[in-house]
Design a protein around this motif. Structure first.
Motif, PDB file in Angstrom:
ATOM      1  N   PHE A  81       0.796  -1.222  -0.085  1.00 29.20           N
ATOM      2  CA  PHE A  81      -0.042   0.131   0.180  1.00 29.20           C
ATOM      3  C   PHE A  81       0.872   1.297   0.192  1.00 29.20           C
ATOM      4  CE2 PHE A  81      -2.031   3.324   2.563  1.00 29.20           C
ATOM      5  CZ  PHE A  81      -3.230   3.691   1.368  1.00 29.20           C
ATOM      6  N   VAL A  82       1.851   1.356   0.828  1.00 26.81           N
ATOM      7  CA  VAL A  82       2.733   2.402   0.779  1.00 26.81           C
ATOM      8  C   VAL A  82       3.389   2.675  -0.407  1.00 26.81           C
ATOM      9  CG1 VAL A  82       4.902   3.279   1.945  1.00 26.81           C
ATOM     10  CG2 VAL A  82       3.155   2.392   3.610  1.00 26.81           C
ATOM     11  N   LEU A  83       4.066   1.471  -0.769  1.00 35.45           N
ATOM     12  CA  LEU A  83       4.942   1.915  -2.226  1.00 35.45           C
ATOM     13  C   LEU A  83       3.985   1.978  -3.483  1.00 35.45           C
ATOM     14  CD1 LEU A  83       7.408  -1.225  -1.580  1.00 35.45           C
ATOM     15  CD2 LEU A  83       7.734   1.138  -1.347  1.00 35.45           C
ATOM     16  N   LEU A  84       3.062   1.103  -3.655  1.00 39.78           N
ATOM     17  CA  LEU A  84       2.241   1.197  -4.925  1.00 39.78           C
ATOM     18  C   LEU A  84       1.199   2.367  -4.734  1.00 39.78           C
ATOM     19  CD1 LEU A  84       0.770  -2.258  -5.467  1.00 39.78           C
ATOM     20  CD2 LEU A  84       2.667  -0.981  -6.741  1.00 39.78           C
ATOM     21  N   GLY A  85       0.944   2.974  -3.581  1.00 38.84           N
ATOM     22  CA  GLY A  85       0.107   4.256  -3.287  1.00 38.84           C
ATOM     23  C   GLY A  85       0.759   5.367  -3.940  1.00 38.84           C
ATOM     24  N   LEU A  86       1.988   5.417  -3.772  1.00 41.94           N
ATOM     25  CA  LEU A  86       2.746   6.750  -4.469  1.00 41.94           C
ATOM     26  C   LEU A  86       2.743   6.557  -5.679  1.00 41.94           C
ATOM     27  CD1 LEU A  86       4.257   9.501  -4.108  1.00 41.94           C
ATOM     28  CD2 LEU A  86       6.488   8.166  -3.939  1.00 41.94           C
TER      29      LEU A  86
ATOM     30  N   TRP B 178      -9.633   8.807  -8.795  1.00 47.53           N
ATOM     31  CA  TRP B 178      -9.423   8.218  -7.481  1.00 47.53           C
ATOM     32  C   TRP B 178      -8.304   8.392  -6.697  1.00 47.53           C
ATOM     33  CZ3 TRP B 178      -5.772   4.577  -6.389  1.00 47.53           C
ATOM     34  CH2 TRP B 178      -5.125   3.945  -7.442  1.00 47.53           C
ATOM     35  N   VAL B 179      -7.328   8.925  -7.449  1.00 44.97           N
ATOM     36  CA  VAL B 179      -5.877   9.223  -6.770  1.00 44.97           C
ATOM     37  C   VAL B 179      -6.194  10.337  -6.017  1.00 44.97           C
ATOM     38  CG1 VAL B 179      -4.690   7.738  -8.174  1.00 44.97           C
ATOM     39  CG2 VAL B 179      -4.717  10.109  -8.719  1.00 44.97           C
ATOM     40  N   ARG B 180      -7.028  11.237  -6.186  1.00 47.91           N
ATOM     41  CA  ARG B 180      -7.095  12.579  -5.541  1.00 47.91           C
ATOM     42  C   ARG B 180      -8.302  12.282  -4.243  1.00 47.91           C
ATOM     43  NH1 ARG B 180      -4.952  16.871  -8.496  1.00 47.91           N
ATOM     44  NH2 ARG B 180      -4.377  16.317 -10.504  1.00 47.91           N
ATOM     45  N   HIS B 181      -8.771  11.194  -4.347  1.00 48.65           N
ATOM     46  CA  HIS B 181      -9.607  10.799  -3.075  1.00 48.65           C
ATOM     47  C   HIS B 181      -8.912  11.249  -1.678  1.00 48.65           C
ATOM     48  CE1 HIS B 181     -12.042   8.876  -0.196  1.00 48.65           C
ATOM     49  NE2 HIS B 181     -12.942   8.939  -0.906  1.00 48.65           N
ATOM     50  N   PRO B 182      -9.266  12.129  -1.141  1.00 49.22           N
ATOM     51  CA  PRO B 182      -8.670  12.446   0.308  1.00 49.22           C
ATOM     52  C   PRO B 182      -8.518  11.381   1.461  1.00 49.22           C
ATOM     53  CG  PRO B 182     -11.167  13.538   0.263  1.00 49.22           C
ATOM     54  CD  PRO B 182     -10.751  12.625  -1.311  1.00 49.22           C
ATOM     55  N   GLY B 183      -9.659  10.580   1.328  1.00 51.22           N
ATOM     56  CA  GLY B 183      -9.258   9.351   2.579  1.00 51.22           C
ATOM     57  C   GLY B 183      -8.141   8.594   1.886  1.00 51.22           C
ATOM     58  N   PHE B 184      -8.052   8.218   0.665  1.00 50.30           N
ATOM     59  CA  PHE B 184      -6.727   7.441   0.435  1.00 50.30           C
ATOM     60  C   PHE B 184      -5.552   8.025   0.505  1.00 50.30           C
ATOM     61  CE2 PHE B 184      -3.902   6.994  -3.501  1.00 50.30           C
ATOM     62  CZ  PHE B 184      -3.477   5.540  -3.416  1.00 50.30           C
ATOM     63  N   ARG B 185      -5.618   9.510   0.205  1.00 50.62           N
ATOM     64  CA  ARG B 185      -4.367  10.112   0.247  1.00 50.62           C
ATOM     65  C   ARG B 185      -3.995  10.400   1.647  1.00 50.62           C
ATOM     66  NH1 ARG B 185      -2.840  13.023  -4.217  1.00 50.62           N
ATOM     67  NH2 ARG B 185      -1.055  13.483  -2.981  1.00 50.62           N
ATOM     68  N   LEU B 186      -4.861  10.663   2.744  1.00 48.96           N
ATOM     69  CA  LEU B 186      -4.764  10.782   3.902  1.00 48.96           C
ATOM     70  C   LEU B 186      -4.101   9.439   4.778  1.00 48.96           C
ATOM     71  CD1 LEU B 186      -4.489  12.866   6.609  1.00 48.96           C
ATOM     72  CD2 LEU B 186      -6.908  12.100   7.027  1.00 48.96           C
ATOM     73  N   ALA B 187      -4.755   8.349   4.451  1.00 52.88           N
ATOM     74  CA  ALA B 187      -4.401   6.872   4.735  1.00 52.88           C
ATOM     75  C   ALA B 187      -2.854   6.622   4.352  1.00 52.88           C
ATOM     76  CB  ALA B 187      -5.344   5.981   4.261  1.00 52.88           C
ATOM     77  N   HIS B 188      -2.584   6.940   3.110  1.00 55.58           N
ATOM     78  CA  HIS B 188      -1.401   6.758   2.634  1.00 55.58           C
ATOM     79  C   HIS B 188      -0.260   7.849   3.113  1.00 55.58           C
ATOM     80  CE1 HIS B 188       1.960   7.172  -0.536  1.00 55.58           C
ATOM     81  NE2 HIS B 188       1.793   5.747  -0.390  1.00 55.58           N
ATOM     82  N   LEU B 189      -0.520   8.909   3.531  1.00 51.32           N
ATOM     83  CA  LEU B 189       0.148   9.798   4.050  1.00 51.32           C
ATOM     84  C   LEU B 189       0.426   9.332   5.523  1.00 51.32           C
ATOM     85  CD1 LEU B 189       2.139  12.384   4.190  1.00 51.32           C
ATOM     86  CD2 LEU B 189       0.139  13.426   4.944  1.00 51.32           C
ATOM     87  N   VAL B 190      -0.492   8.876   6.312  1.00 53.70           N
ATOM     88  CA  VAL B 190      -0.513   8.481   7.698  1.00 53.70           C
ATOM     89  C   VAL B 190       0.354   7.048   7.956  1.00 53.70           C
ATOM     90  CG1 VAL B 190      -1.782   7.297   9.503  1.00 53.70           C
ATOM     91  CG2 VAL B 190      -2.348   9.530   8.643  1.00 53.70           C
TER      92      VAL B 190
ATOM     93  N   GLY C 117       9.281  12.110   2.091  1.00 51.90           N
ATOM     94  CA  GLY C 117       9.225  13.470   1.219  1.00 51.90           C
ATOM     95  C   GLY C 117       8.808  13.409  -0.096  1.00 51.90           C
ATOM     96  N   LEU C 118       8.749  12.425  -0.629  1.00 52.23           N
ATOM     97  CA  LEU C 118       8.245  12.069  -2.140  1.00 52.23           C
ATOM     98  C   LEU C 118       6.706  11.981  -1.895  1.00 52.23           C
ATOM     99  CD1 LEU C 118      10.572   9.516  -3.654  1.00 52.23           C
ATOM    100  CD2 LEU C 118      10.342  12.079  -4.429  1.00 52.23           C
ATOM    101  N   VAL C 119       6.250  11.413  -0.851  1.00 52.30           N
ATOM    102  CA  VAL C 119       4.708  11.274  -0.713  1.00 52.30           C
ATOM    103  C   VAL C 119       4.053  12.853  -0.232  1.00 52.30           C
ATOM    104  CG1 VAL C 119       3.043  10.430   0.865  1.00 52.30           C
ATOM    105  CG2 VAL C 119       4.864   8.950   0.198  1.00 52.30           C
ATOM    106  N   ILE C 120       4.781  13.669   0.570  1.00 57.99           N
ATOM    107  CA  ILE C 120       4.473  14.970   0.776  1.00 57.99           C
ATOM    108  C   ILE C 120       4.703  15.815  -0.487  1.00 57.99           C
ATOM    109  CG2 ILE C 120       4.962  17.065   1.983  1.00 57.99           C
ATOM    110  CD1 ILE C 120       6.114  15.123   4.383  1.00 57.99           C
ATOM    111  N   LEU C 121       5.720  15.466  -1.286  1.00 60.51           N
ATOM    112  CA  LEU C 121       5.681  16.330  -2.561  1.00 60.51           C
ATOM    113  C   LEU C 121       4.392  16.159  -3.601  1.00 60.51           C
ATOM    114  CD1 LEU C 121       9.408  16.446  -3.475  1.00 60.51           C
ATOM    115  CD2 LEU C 121       8.047  18.473  -2.849  1.00 60.51           C
ATOM    116  N   SER C 122       3.955  14.796  -3.497  1.00 65.47           N
ATOM    117  CA  SER C 122       2.966  14.312  -4.454  1.00 65.47           C
ATOM    118  C   SER C 122       1.572  14.911  -3.882  1.00 65.47           C
ATOM    119  CB  SER C 122       2.842  12.687  -4.287  1.00 65.47           C
ATOM    120  OG  SER C 122       2.128  12.165  -3.188  1.00 65.47           O
ATOM    121  N   TRP C 123       1.582  15.569  -2.509  1.00 65.43           N
ATOM    122  CA  TRP C 123       0.278  16.267  -2.116  1.00 65.43           C
ATOM    123  C   TRP C 123       0.316  17.429  -2.880  1.00 65.43           C
ATOM    124  CZ3 TRP C 123      -3.788  16.009   1.923  1.00 65.43           C
ATOM    125  CH2 TRP C 123      -3.925  15.094   2.126  1.00 65.43           C
ATOM    126  N   LEU C 124       1.509  18.022  -3.131  1.00 62.52           N
ATOM    127  CA  LEU C 124       1.290  19.462  -3.688  1.00 62.52           C
ATOM    128  C   LEU C 124       1.504  19.389  -5.218  1.00 62.52           C
ATOM    129  CD1 LEU C 124       4.576  20.722  -1.854  1.00 62.52           C
ATOM    130  CD2 LEU C 124       1.959  21.200  -1.426  1.00 62.52           C
TER     131      LEU C 124
END
Length: 141
Positions: free
Chosen positions: A24-29, A42-54, A118-125
């Motif tokens: 999930f962590v690797l494929l999520g990004l 679906w990649v912009r779904h806030p629940g998915f993105r927040l779960a991945h970031l957490v 850091g890459l996950v955080i950059l993906s949020w931007l």
């Protein structure tokens, strides 16, 4: 069923959950970045993105604190109760162990996890998640 077998099966189940977490962590990004180019909504779904970031946040926090992953600790305790030694058990345990637990100094993992976060955080931007919607509101769009 024999208790040792139950402990071994429970340890295998935890190992499968652990592998799913890692995927999930690797494929999520990866899917988030690919999904931006393919316009997958679906990649912009806030629940998915927040779960991945957490999820990656937990990994990085554990690495910085030098803490053992609770899934690893639980699995090892069950393997000990089962009488298993270093994944001498099932096919699933052997191969998932080979994929998940490779050898390197602890600092290497901390650096890799931190860079990945850091890459996950950059993906949020770069691939902004949609805002969370408030319950009870209806969107007529």
């Amino acid at each position: 069923m024999e208790p040792r077998l139950l402990y071994s099966l429970a340890a295998d189940a935890i190992l499968v959950v652990h592998a799913a977490f890692v995927l999930f962590v690797l494929l999520g990004l990866t899917l988030t970045l690919v999904g931006k180019g393919r316009a997958w909504h679906w990649v912009r779904h806030p629940g998915f993105r927040l779960a991945h970031l957490v999820a990656i946040g937990i990994v990085v926090l554990q690495a910085w604190l030098g803490a053992l992953c609770p899934l690893t600790a639980w699995e090892m305790a069950l393997r000990e109760k089962a009488g298993d030694v270093v994944y001498a058990g099932s096919f699933i345990a052997y191969w998932l162990h080979e994929l998940l637990y490779y050898q390197a100094p602890a600092w290497v993992f901390t650096v890799v996890y931190t860079l990945f976060a850091g890459l996950v955080i950059l993906s949020w931007l770069w691939v902004r998640p949609r805002p969370f919607r408030r319950r009870g509101r209806h969107d007529d769009r």
